[in-house]
Write a protein that holds these residues in place. Structure first.
Motif, PDB file in Angstrom:
ATOM      1  N   ASN A   1       2.057  -5.359  -0.075  1.00  0.00           N
ATOM      2  CA  ASN A   1       2.036  -4.141  -0.893  1.00  0.00           C
ATOM      3  C   ASN A   1       1.170  -4.297  -2.134  1.00  0.00           C
ATOM      4  O   ASN A   1       0.545  -3.332  -2.582  1.00  0.00           O
ATOM      5  CB  ASN A   1       3.469  -3.732  -1.239  1.00  0.00           C
ATOM      6  CG  ASN A   1       4.158  -3.081  -0.063  1.00  0.00           C
ATOM      7  OD1 ASN A   1       3.996  -1.881   0.180  1.00  0.00           O
ATOM      8  ND2 ASN A   1       4.893  -3.868   0.715  1.00  0.00           N
ATOM      9  N   LEU A   2       1.105  -5.491  -2.693  1.00  0.00           N
ATOM     10  CA  LEU A   2       0.165  -5.737  -3.782  1.00  0.00           C
ATOM     11  C   LEU A   2      -1.264  -5.563  -3.280  1.00  0.00           C
ATOM     12  O   LEU A   2      -2.129  -5.024  -3.995  1.00  0.00           O
ATOM     13  CB  LEU A   2       0.366  -7.153  -4.337  1.00  0.00           C
ATOM     14  CG  LEU A   2       1.666  -7.400  -5.118  1.00  0.00           C
ATOM     15  CD1 LEU A   2       1.884  -8.895  -5.332  1.00  0.00           C
ATOM     16  CD2 LEU A   2       1.660  -6.674  -6.457  1.00  0.00           C
ATOM     17  N   ALA A   3      -1.502  -5.978  -2.052  1.00  0.00           N
ATOM     18  CA  ALA A   3      -2.833  -5.800  -1.477  1.00  0.00           C
ATOM     19  C   ALA A   3      -3.137  -4.323  -1.234  1.00  0.00           C
ATOM     20  O   ALA A   3      -4.257  -3.857  -1.478  1.00  0.00           O
ATOM     21  CB  ALA A   3      -2.943  -6.588  -0.176  1.00  0.00           C
ATOM     22  N   LYS A   4      -2.145  -3.577  -0.768  1.00  0.00           N
ATOM     23  CA  LYS A   4      -2.368  -2.134  -0.561  1.00  0.00           C
ATOM     24  C   LYS A   4      -2.718  -1.443  -1.869  1.00  0.00           C
ATOM     25  O   LYS A   4      -3.488  -0.470  -1.885  1.00  0.00           O
ATOM     26  CB  LYS A   4      -1.101  -1.500   0.048  1.00  0.00           C
ATOM     27  CG  LYS A   4      -0.951  -1.759   1.540  1.00  0.00           C
ATOM     28  CD  LYS A   4       0.394  -1.285   2.064  1.00  0.00           C
ATOM     29  CE  LYS A   4       0.465   0.214   2.166  1.00  0.00           C
ATOM     30  NZ  LYS A   4       1.730   0.648   2.806  1.00  0.00           N
TER      31      LYS A   4
ATOM     32  N   VAL B   1      -8.505   1.912   3.817  1.00  0.00           N
ATOM     33  CA  VAL B   1      -9.291   1.577   5.008  1.00  0.00           C
ATOM     34  C   VAL B   1     -10.755   1.358   4.643  1.00  0.00           C
ATOM     35  O   VAL B   1     -11.395   0.395   5.094  1.00  0.00           O
ATOM     36  CB  VAL B   1      -9.141   2.677   6.083  1.00  0.00           C
ATOM     37  CG1 VAL B   1     -10.148   2.463   7.208  1.00  0.00           C
ATOM     38  CG2 VAL B   1      -7.720   2.691   6.644  1.00  0.00           C
ATOM     39  N   GLU B   2     -11.299   2.248   3.818  1.00  0.00           N
ATOM     40  CA  GLU B   2     -12.697   2.105   3.412  1.00  0.00           C
ATOM     41  C   GLU B   2     -12.936   0.770   2.716  1.00  0.00           C
ATOM     42  O   GLU B   2     -13.957   0.107   2.935  1.00  0.00           O
ATOM     43  CB  GLU B   2     -13.093   3.249   2.475  1.00  0.00           C
ATOM     44  CG  GLU B   2     -13.240   4.589   3.163  1.00  0.00           C
ATOM     45  CD  GLU B   2     -13.503   5.716   2.176  1.00  0.00           C
ATOM     46  OE1 GLU B   2     -13.373   5.471   0.948  1.00  0.00           O
ATOM     47  OE2 GLU B   2     -13.833   6.835   2.614  1.00  0.00           O
ATOM     48  N   GLN B   3     -12.000   0.349   1.884  1.00  0.00           N
ATOM     49  CA  GLN B   3     -12.189  -0.859   1.086  1.00  0.00           C
ATOM     50  C   GLN B   3     -11.875  -2.136   1.851  1.00  0.00           C
ATOM     51  O   GLN B   3     -12.369  -3.210   1.487  1.00  0.00           O
ATOM     52  CB  GLN B   3     -11.311  -0.791  -0.171  1.00  0.00           C
ATOM     53  CG  GLN B   3     -11.719   0.301  -1.152  1.00  0.00           C
ATOM     54  CD  GLN B   3     -10.731   0.457  -2.303  1.00  0.00           C
ATOM     55  OE1 GLN B   3      -9.632  -0.088  -2.262  1.00  0.00           O
ATOM     56  NE2 GLN B   3     -11.120   1.221  -3.319  1.00  0.00           N
ATOM     57  N   ASN B   4     -11.050  -2.058   2.895  1.00  0.00           N
ATOM     58  CA  ASN B   4     -10.526  -3.279   3.500  1.00  0.00           C
ATOM     59  C   ASN B   4     -10.895  -3.501   4.964  1.00  0.00           C
ATOM     60  O   ASN B   4     -10.702  -4.610   5.472  1.00  0.00           O
ATOM     61  CB  ASN B   4      -8.995  -3.298   3.381  1.00  0.00           C
ATOM     62  CG  ASN B   4      -8.519  -3.483   1.959  1.00  0.00           C
ATOM     63  OD1 ASN B   4      -8.487  -4.597   1.443  1.00  0.00           O
ATOM     64  ND2 ASN B   4      -8.168  -2.376   1.307  1.00  0.00           N
ATOM     65  N   LYS B   5     -11.404  -2.516   5.639  1.00  0.00           N
ATOM     66  CA  LYS B   5     -11.609  -2.647   7.082  1.00  0.00           C
ATOM     67  C   LYS B   5     -12.497  -3.835   7.432  1.00  0.00           C
ATOM     68  O   LYS B   5     -12.175  -4.632   8.335  1.00  0.00           O
ATOM     69  CB  LYS B   5     -12.209  -1.359   7.643  1.00  0.00           C
ATOM     70  CG  LYS B   5     -12.392  -1.398   9.161  1.00  0.00           C
ATOM     71  CD  LYS B   5     -12.932  -0.079   9.695  1.00  0.00           C
ATOM     72  CE  LYS B   5     -13.140  -0.153  11.201  1.00  0.00           C
ATOM     73  NZ  LYS B   5     -13.688   1.116  11.734  1.00  0.00           N
TER      74      LYS B   5
ATOM     75  N   ARG C   1       0.156   8.136  10.299  1.00  0.00           N
ATOM     76  CA  ARG C   1      -1.047   7.455  10.761  1.00  0.00           C
ATOM     77  C   ARG C   1      -2.320   8.039  10.148  1.00  0.00           C
ATOM     78  O   ARG C   1      -3.412   7.508  10.351  1.00  0.00           O
ATOM     79  CB  ARG C   1      -1.106   7.522  12.291  1.00  0.00           C
ATOM     80  CG  ARG C   1      -2.119   6.605  12.932  1.00  0.00           C
ATOM     81  CD  ARG C   1      -2.116   6.692  14.454  1.00  0.00           C
ATOM     82  NE  ARG C   1      -1.301   5.639  15.045  1.00  0.00           N
ATOM     83  CZ  ARG C   1      -0.097   5.829  15.552  1.00  0.00           C
ATOM     84  NH1 ARG C   1       0.455   7.029  15.528  1.00  0.00           N
ATOM     85  NH2 ARG C   1       0.573   4.827  16.081  1.00  0.00           N
ATOM     86  N   PHE C   2      -2.210   9.108   9.384  1.00  0.00           N
ATOM     87  CA  PHE C   2      -3.385   9.797   8.858  1.00  0.00           C
ATOM     88  C   PHE C   2      -4.177   8.875   7.923  1.00  0.00           C
ATOM     89  O   PHE C   2      -3.629   8.345   6.959  1.00  0.00           O
ATOM     90  CB  PHE C   2      -2.985  11.065   8.113  1.00  0.00           C
ATOM     91  CG  PHE C   2      -2.604  12.216   9.030  1.00  0.00           C
ATOM     92  CD1 PHE C   2      -2.442  12.030  10.383  1.00  0.00           C
ATOM     93  CD2 PHE C   2      -2.410  13.493   8.514  1.00  0.00           C
ATOM     94  CE1 PHE C   2      -2.099  13.082  11.229  1.00  0.00           C
ATOM     95  CE2 PHE C   2      -2.060  14.552   9.338  1.00  0.00           C
ATOM     96  CZ  PHE C   2      -1.902  14.344  10.697  1.00  0.00           C
ATOM     97  N   SER C   3      -5.471   8.751   8.191  1.00  0.00           N
ATOM     98  CA  SER C   3      -6.294   7.837   7.382  1.00  0.00           C
ATOM     99  C   SER C   3      -7.770   8.246   7.365  1.00  0.00           C
ATOM    100  O   SER C   3      -8.624   7.432   7.058  1.00  0.00           O
ATOM    101  CB  SER C   3      -6.165   6.403   7.920  1.00  0.00           C
ATOM    102  OG  SER C   3      -6.532   6.346   9.291  1.00  0.00           O
ATOM    103  N   THR C   4      -8.048   9.513   7.713  1.00  0.00           N
ATOM    104  CA  THR C   4      -9.431   9.991   7.684  1.00  0.00           C
ATOM    105  C   THR C   4      -9.521  11.269   6.872  1.00  0.00           C
ATOM    106  O   THR C   4      -8.517  11.982   6.690  1.00  0.00           O
ATOM    107  CB  THR C   4      -9.948  10.273   9.107  1.00  0.00           C
ATOM    108  OG1 THR C   4      -9.229  11.388   9.662  1.00  0.00           O
ATOM    109  CG2 THR C   4      -9.790   9.054  10.018  1.00  0.00           C
TER     110      THR C   4
END
Length: 965
Positions: free
Chosen positions: A665-668, A948-952, A905-908
């Motif tokens: 959660n710190l990573a999120k 997602v943009e920052q971590n994918k 699940r929404f992420s776009t």
């Protein structure tokens, strides 16, 4: 009330086995009364005004405002404080057969004695969806005659019956109001409603039952329906011969009578204690029961005859007495009633309801079948029973004044349910599971800027849908978490001492939450317990502002700081009078040495004791007793990761789970690197304990949700395969999959091993489950699958199979009468991979003959948890929103779970636009108790997009590196 949603330890397979990684939430569901006009000519239009007596000074009905808001009392959501009820006598006759118009109805009459507090010529009393007959009378109980009733009018929006008088009632005098009424015994799961089931001979049976919390007693009879309006209730039920009548009190008379030429039984119950309307219950059924005597206390378990005959009530009966006696000692207060009835209902909106002396349950929350129910089902039964029995004192004996303090009722019961269950099952170590079930669960919600404080202002919780909205995870799980923290830093002895004087002082009355702080402070003062601030000063920061802190410990400099933890730090929460600072009790160790508790009382401070050398590590929040997350400097993280890899048992098992949850959660939130969080799972290839594994799986669920439609998925599956294979082999060696371990949590981890191994396609696992399911299909009368493993096996086999497997599961779903088995099959059928099967299953949720109304929205959420069903469920909800909302939405306290479930699940950007368009398109229909969930879903989707943009790229590379041979 019991928790309105529940995640079974074994039902959690739905998402992971099909690759979605999302645990399907089993939620309770309350159905709003349909707006159809009654065809029954007995049930008149509620807008009708009746006039009786002289018409002098009668307000002209055309001038009486009918819209809200206005300054008129009948347009306000709260009762005026002019009248105070003292006693009711209520007689009800539910019809368990349809009338000529095809309706189930009930008739009744009610006499309420009330005292006039302030002179008034207006009586306002709650009445909702009742037709009041033209026989209302008012009688004075003093020496002076009563005023005449000159006009009555129903106000459906504010749910009042207004009665105007030709002169004022006199302050200090008592009066009796008599009404006769008719209502529909509908299937809406609220007020006085009907539940249906088929008996062992296939005959349809109807149960007349109740669910009054929070504002539905007014659907059963006219009443002053607010928790502070306590009174004594005298209940009489007229019912068909051969049926059993139950209510809060014991039966004092049961005689045959004839009414309108119909032979009936008249059952009269002893007067209740002084209590709130929402705790009333009355039930007419053909149920049977088992019983035991505990000294002079009668304990009974009621259910369908088939369930009782199958011994499904035996476990509940065996633990109830133990838990009751535990709470008597815990509260230092005898159980105040002569009986404790508990009844399992086929249709019920919550997990359970704490009606005083007659507790109502979903069947899955009370009934346990030795052969077909799992270990998780058993835990569910004992914890819900403990929750409801805790309320018999805390909530029933002493009651909150208004619903803005609901968290105190439900948070307290959600905490001590673990203590009561531990008394009944001392070998389970069940008290530890509050961390996974409540603390971690609510952290996810409370880290949003759209969260809310535990306690709201009274004026912010007025309308019924606003009241329903506070029955949420914050009230239950955050309430439990902060009370557990309070008990820990006070000590259990001081906590219970204050609790006991609080209950003794306020018994049969109402309180606000600060009354508890006052009594805890008295205990602190009397025992000489040292605190850095008063109980009120400490706890107000946890109760009056939303969220929680992340405590950052720098073991190089010795600096400690706190910051409001937000999953998206760029969001702007509501301003707080405390500026999002908390008084934080920090428990900690240095290389296993337990240190004295430290209080962080400001944003930043220096504490040199936490400095370390190269061979030391610091671990804070021991056993996660505090409601906060912990971050460390990079060197300390590395030492903790090394300890997990080389000597994991030097870190308590709860903290192994907490390190994983904190790191992810710190990573999120962008505070630490996502790859550091992923590294906290590397030790799992040698871990066999349940809590760390469950914490990891819960957090990896988020990665599945974000990446199961991308190229990350395959590499992630390869890594999970590497980590779970040793666990699968461990349980293969331990049990050879022919049985289950003895240890409670080890049974849960056996399920984890099986479901995750199958989800990543481990051949030994898939061969095992498909062979078991095939064996069952070949001989449906003999199920070879252990109850603990059925959810996993059913889901895996249905996901791997096709229509034949699905149709078999549906057939067995319809055939079984064991509620827990139905739940397993219902969730597993959402694991299908063929879109046409999932679409058909979605359509079934609109048909109460196929999927019970109480289970409809949880079934939709299960389908949405399936990666193949996500878009289908979302399209279905959008296309049917008006129907779903009208059926399930306005008053359901857990309706928000549907909205959260289909959007998680929404992420776009495209999905965000769809969600915002959905909100805009349906503003005119409304979202009821899901209004806050819409805002939370939008906020969560924005955070997901950014994450997602920052971590994918980094996540993809990490899994690639880890999955290399």
């Amino acid at each position: 009330m019991g928790k309105g949603f529940y995640i079974s330890k074994t039902l959690g397979i739905v998402g992971i086995v099909i690759g979605a990684g999302a645990v399907a939430t089993i939620i309770a569901l309350s159905v709003v009364y349909s707006q159809e006009k009654s065809k029954n000519n007995e049930i008149e239009n509620q807008q009708t005004t009746t006039t009786k007596g002289p018409t002098t000074n009668v307000p002209a009905t055309t001038n009486i405002p009918t819209t809200v808001p206005s300054n008129e009392p009948w347009d306000q959501w709260r009762l005026p404080q002019t009248l105070s009820p003292e006693t009711y006598k209520v007689t009800l006759w539910p019809r368990l057969q349809k009338n000529a118009e095809g309706l189930y109805i009930f008739t009744g009459d009610s006499s309420v004695v009330f005292r006039c507090v302030e002179n008034t010529d207006l009586i306002l009393i709650h009445s909702n969806k009742l037709t009041i007959k033209d026989s209302t009378t008012l009688k004075a109980l003093g020496g002076n005659p009563a005023p005449n009733i000159v006009s009555t009018k129903m106000y459906p929006k504010t749910q009042y019956m207004a009665i105007w008088l030709d002169r004022e009632l006199t302050a200090g005098e008592s009066y009796e109001l008599y009404t006769e009424f008719v209502g529909e015994l509908s299937d809406d799961l609220g007020g006085f409603y009907r539940s249906e089931y088929y008996d062992e001979n296939g005959v349809l049976k109807v149960v007349a039952t109740t669910q009054m919390q929070a504002t539905d007693a007014r659907k059963a009879f006219p009443c002053f329906d607010e928790p502070a309006m306590k009174a004594v209730f005298n209940i009489v039920l007229l019912h068909d011969p051969g049926t059993v009548a139950l209510s809060n009190g014991v039966v004092i008379e049961e005689i045959p009578v004839t009414v309108d030429g119909i032979s009936l039984t008249k059952t009269t119950f002893a007067p209740t204690e002084k209590m709130s309307t929402y705790l009333l219950a009355f039930i007419v059924s053909e149920f049977t029961y088992i019983e035991q005597k505990l000294d002079d206390l009668q304990i009974r378990i009621f259910a369908r005859k088939e369930a009782i005959d199958a011994n499904q009530g035996e476990y509940a009966l065996s633990v109830t007495g133990k838990i009751l006696r535990f709470f008597e000692e815990y509260y230092n207060s005898s159980y105040p009633l002569p009986k404790s009835d508990q009844i399992a209902l086929p249709d019920f909106n919550a997990g359970a309801m704490e009606n005083w002396g007659l507790i109502t349950y979903r069947e899955t929350a009370l009934l346990y079948d030795e052969e077909m129910s799992s270990n998780g089902n058993k835990e569910r039964v004992v914890t819900v029973i403990a929750h409801e029995l805790a309320h018999q004192w805390f909530g029933n004996l002493v009651t909150i004044r208004w619903w803005n303090d609901l968290w105190l009722n439900e948070g307290f019961a959600s905490y001590v349910e673990y203590l009561g269950a531990d008394e009944a099952e001392p070998l389970w170590n069940i008290k530890d599971l509050i961390v996974l079930n409540d603390v971690h669960r609510v952290f996810a919600i409370d880290a949003l800027a759209s969260s809310h404080p535990l306690s709201s202002k009274e004026e912010d919780v007025q309308r019924p849908e606003q009241i329903s909205e506070v029955f949420d995870t914050i009230s239950y799980s955050k309430g439990a978490s902060v009370l557990r923290m309070l008990s820990n830093f006070l000590s259990e002895d001081v906590f219970t001492q204050g609790l006991r004087t609080y209950l003794e002082h306020f018994k049969f009355n109402n309180t606000v939450y600060t009354d508890l702080w006052d009594h805890l402070q008295m205990a602190v003062d009397e025992t000489g317990t040292e605190l850095p601030r008063s109980v009120k000063d400490i706890m107000d920061r946890w109760v009056l502002q939303m969220g929680f802190p992340v405590v950052t410990i720098n073991t190089v400099t010795g600096q400690i700081s706190q910051e409001h933890f937000l999953l998206d730090p760029e969001t702007k929460p509501e301003p707080s009078e405390f500026n999002y600072e908390w008084f934080v009790p920090i428990t900690w160790t240095k290389n296993e040495a337990i240190k004295p508790q430290y209080w962080l009382l400001q944003k930043n401070t220096q504490f040199d004791d936490m400095k370390t050398n190269a061979n030391e590590w610091v671990l804070a929040n021991i056993n996660t007793v505090g409601y906060y997350r912990v971050n460390y400097d990079e060197q300390n993280w590395e030492r903790l990761l090394n300890a997990l890899q080389t000597s994991r048992e030097s870190i308590p098992v709860i903290n192994r789970a907490q390190l994983i949850d904190d790191a992810f959660n710190l990573a999120k939130a962008g505070i630490i690197k996502t790859t550091l969080a992923l590294r906290t799972t590397e030790f799992l290839d040698v871990e066999t304990e349940y809590m760390p594994w469950q914490s990891a799986l819960n957090n990896l669920d988020y990665f599945y949700l974000m990446f199961d439609r991308s190229e990350v998925y395959g590499h992630m599956q390869a890594y999970i395969r590497k980590q779970v294979t040793p666990l699968f082999e461990y349980f293969t060696e331990l049990t050879d999959w022919q049985g289950v371990p003895d240890n409670h949590t080890e049974q849960y981890n056996q399920v984890n091993a099986l479901r995750v191994a199958c989800s990543i396609g481990l051949k030994n696992c898939t061969d095992l489950v498909t062979s078991w399911f095939g064996e069952w299909m070949n001989n449906e009368d003999v199920n070879p699958i252990h109850a603990n493993l059925r959810s996993t096996v059913y889901c895996s086999a249905i996901a791997a199979g096709g229509a034949e497997e699905w149709e078999f599961a549906w057939k067995m779903f319809e055939k079984t009468s064991v509620a827990s088995e139905k739940d397993k099959l219902r969730a597993a059928m959402a694991c299908a991979t063929q879109p046409w099967l999932l679409n058909r299953y979605l359509e079934y949720t609109l048909d109460a003959n196929k999927i019970r109304k109480q289970d409809a929205t949880s079934t939709i959420v299960s389908i949405a948890s399936n990666v193949g069903g996500q878009s289908l469920a979302w399209d279905f909800v959008r296309a049917n929103w008006e129907y779903i909302f009208n059926q399930y939405g306005g008053g359901s306290f857990s309706f928000s779970n549907l909205i959260n479930g289909v959007t998680k699940r929404f992420s776009t950007e495209f999905e965000l636009k769809q969600l915002m368009q959905f909100k805009e398109d349906n503003e005119h229909i409304g979202f009821g108790s899901g209004s806050l969930a819409i805002q939370q879903s939008i906020e969560r989707t924005k955070a997901n997009i950014k994450w997602v943009e920052q971590n994918k790229a980094d996540v993809l590379q990490w899994f690639k590196d880890q999955s290399k041979p």
